[in-house]
Design an enzyme around this catalytic site. Structure first.
Site, mmCIF file in Angstrom:
data_model
loop_
_atom_site.group_PDB
_atom_site.id
_atom_site.type_symbol
_atom_site.label_atom_id
_atom_site.label_comp_id
_atom_site.label_asym_id
_atom_site.label_seq_id
_atom_site.Cartn_x
_atom_site.Cartn_y
_atom_site.Cartn_z
ATOM 1 C CG ASN A 9 43.366 32.470 43.824
ATOM 2 O OD1 ASN A 9 42.825 33.445 44.364
ATOM 3 N ND2 ASN A 9 43.603 32.407 42.531
ATOM 4 N NE ARG A 85 45.919 36.143 42.276
ATOM 5 C CZ ARG A 85 45.310 36.084 41.106
ATOM 6 N NH1 ARG A 85 44.654 34.992 40.759
ATOM 7 N NH2 ARG A 85 45.344 37.101 40.278
ATOM 8 C CG HIS A 174 46.391 39.865 36.185
ATOM 9 N ND1 HIS A 174 45.721 40.636 35.248
ATOM 10 C CD2 HIS A 174 45.456 39.084 36.773
ATOM 11 C CE1 HIS A 174 44.437 40.326 35.268
ATOM 12 N NE2 HIS A 174 44.243 39.388 36.185
ATOM 13 N NE ARG A 235 37.479 43.153 37.239
ATOM 14 C CZ ARG A 235 38.606 42.522 37.516
ATOM 15 N NH1 ARG A 235 39.756 43.140 37.384
ATOM 16 N NH2 ARG A 235 38.588 41.272 37.908
ATOM 17 C CD GLU A 379 47.685 34.020 37.959
ATOM 18 O OE1 GLU A 379 46.863 33.232 37.445
ATOM 19 O OE2 GLU A 379 47.392 35.174 38.287
#
Ligand code: ADP
Length: 392
Positions: A9, A85, A174, A235, A379
């Site tokens: 990742n 990823r 996601h 964000r 994940e």
């Protein structure tokens, strides 16, 4: 072990690595490089109880990946494939894909859609392909799980040519996390995934919620980019698009500078002026900071509102699932959010919530409530499984 898969990742400031069994999820080794591209890059490797820390001479993506793989030659020699990823698959990539030069070139062309994330993903792919030329490599996309969004959920009400000619639509992110926790929730609830309609809520540094209807994503809060939707660490989530021109004029900024502030100086950090980190904000709020308390309040209110909106896409709500660093660990955030969802037949079990559902099979809802679960995400396991499927 049936096989082992190396999962990478590669983000803008960190690279995470794991070598794991794609069936059981057991980790042989994990690695983490942080503060990439600075003078303070560090690399840590954990193998069982052993932990190795080093300072790479070259703190670039290429440098840290070479260091990580160099320290793990014996384990790496055994892996059946490498899974990466990748944040954005655009319109072209709606499921995991074996990487070759053509695919890498196509991903390069997508960087405009995810300028903050894709270049770092590609740097990881380039480094791993150069270091491990004999290993098959796979891209697993954050957007792929949302390929099932219907047009009424993915289209923006903007000129149709923007969609047709420039791929302007909602993609969602996601995906590996929403996919994993929705499947796990079905196991915990002892019901087939195909019979369940649930909202899954991933709250990490980035945050998104997804309506999962019988195993398929039918709506989600993130859009063309991971800036839309919920309040996040740095964000803003949703704002009035008119705000961009207004504040650009007031502050004398160009569009790129305004977007940078919405991505990196907003969210929990912008609201509180203290931190982007929920744990720090909870401590500050406990110590009396009104700004920290307000940031948490806005975060939870906006999340509750999004869960209500996503319930519309499901037409019936069978479960709500919390995951990610905040979703798994912040009893406060879950409690404040659930307190606003009585309308949907949701009630909290305060004791179960306080210990994150650990003694109740993940369940934190009161009896008679729509079930609410805390489900730790994985994940990396989703990436390892997809990679194994394509390379075996
Ligand atoms: P990433 O999206 O980078 O993978 P994580 O999923 O690890 O991030 O989530 C990071 C967030 O989780 C941070 O805001 C952190 O403060 C929050 N978090 C982790 N543990 C706790 C805790 N015990 N209480 C409140 N927030 C927590």
């Amino acid at each position: 072990m049936a096989a082992s898969i190396l999962v990478l990742n590669s983000g803008s400031s960190s690279v995470k690595l794991a070598i794991l069994d794609p069936v059981t999820g057991d980790r042989a080794v994990t690695g983490l490089a942080e503060r990439i591209g600075t003078d303070e890059t560090t690399v840590r490797i954990r193998r069982g109880s052993e932990e190795l820390t080093s300072t790479p001479a070259d703190g670039s993506h290429r440098g840290v990946i070479a260091d990580l793989l160099g320290a793990l030659t014996a384990e790496v020699a055994e892996v059946a494939g490498v899974g990466h990823r990748v944040v954005h698959g655009g319109r072209r990539f709606t499921s995991s894909v074996l990487l070759d030069d053509t695919v890498v070139k196509a991903l390069d062309e997508l960087t405009e859609l995810a300028p903050l994330h894709l270049p770092a993903n590609l740097a990881g792919i380039d480094a791993a392909r150069a270091e491990l030329p004999g290993h098959p490599q796979v891209a697993v996309f954050d957007t792929a799980f949302h390929r099932s969004l219907p047009p009424h959920a993915y289209r923006y009400a903007v000129p149709a040519g923007w969609y047709e000619d420039h791929a302007v639509r909602r993609y969602g992110f996601h995906g590996s996390s929403h996919r994993y926790v929705s499947a796990r929730a079905a196991v915990l609830l002892e019901r087939p995934l195909g019979s369940l309609r649930m909202v899954t809520v991933h709250l990490g540094n980035g945050c998104s919620a997804t309506a999962v209807r019988e195993g398929r994503s039918v709506d989600t809060t993130m859009g063309l980019t991971p800036l839309e939707g919920l309040v996040m660490g740095t964000r803003s989530g949703d704002v009035d698009a008119g705000l961009l021109g207004y504040i650009a004029g007031r502050l004398g900024l160009d569009l790129a500078a305004v977007l940078d502030q919405l991505n990196t100086r907003s969210g929990l950090l912008g609201l509180s002026g203290i931190s982007n980190d929920m744990r720090s904000l909870e401590q500050a709020a406990d110590a009396g900071s009104a700004a920290a308390a307000l940031a948490i309040e806005v975060f939870c209110y906006r999340l509750a509102k999004a869960i209500g909106a996503l319930a519309v896409a499901l037409e019936r709500l069978d479960a709500v699932v919390f995951t990610g660093g905040i979703g798994e660990h912040s009893a406060t955030v879950r409690s404040k959010t659930l307190a606003r969802l009585g309308l949907l037949g949701i009630g909290e079990d305060a004791a179960a919530n306080a210990d994150h559902g650990e003694r109740t099979g993940g369940r934190i809802s009161a009896s008679g409530s729509v079930p609410v679960l805390v489900v730790p995400t994985d994940e990396e396991l989703v990436i390892a499984r997809d990679t194994w499927e394509l390379v075996r």
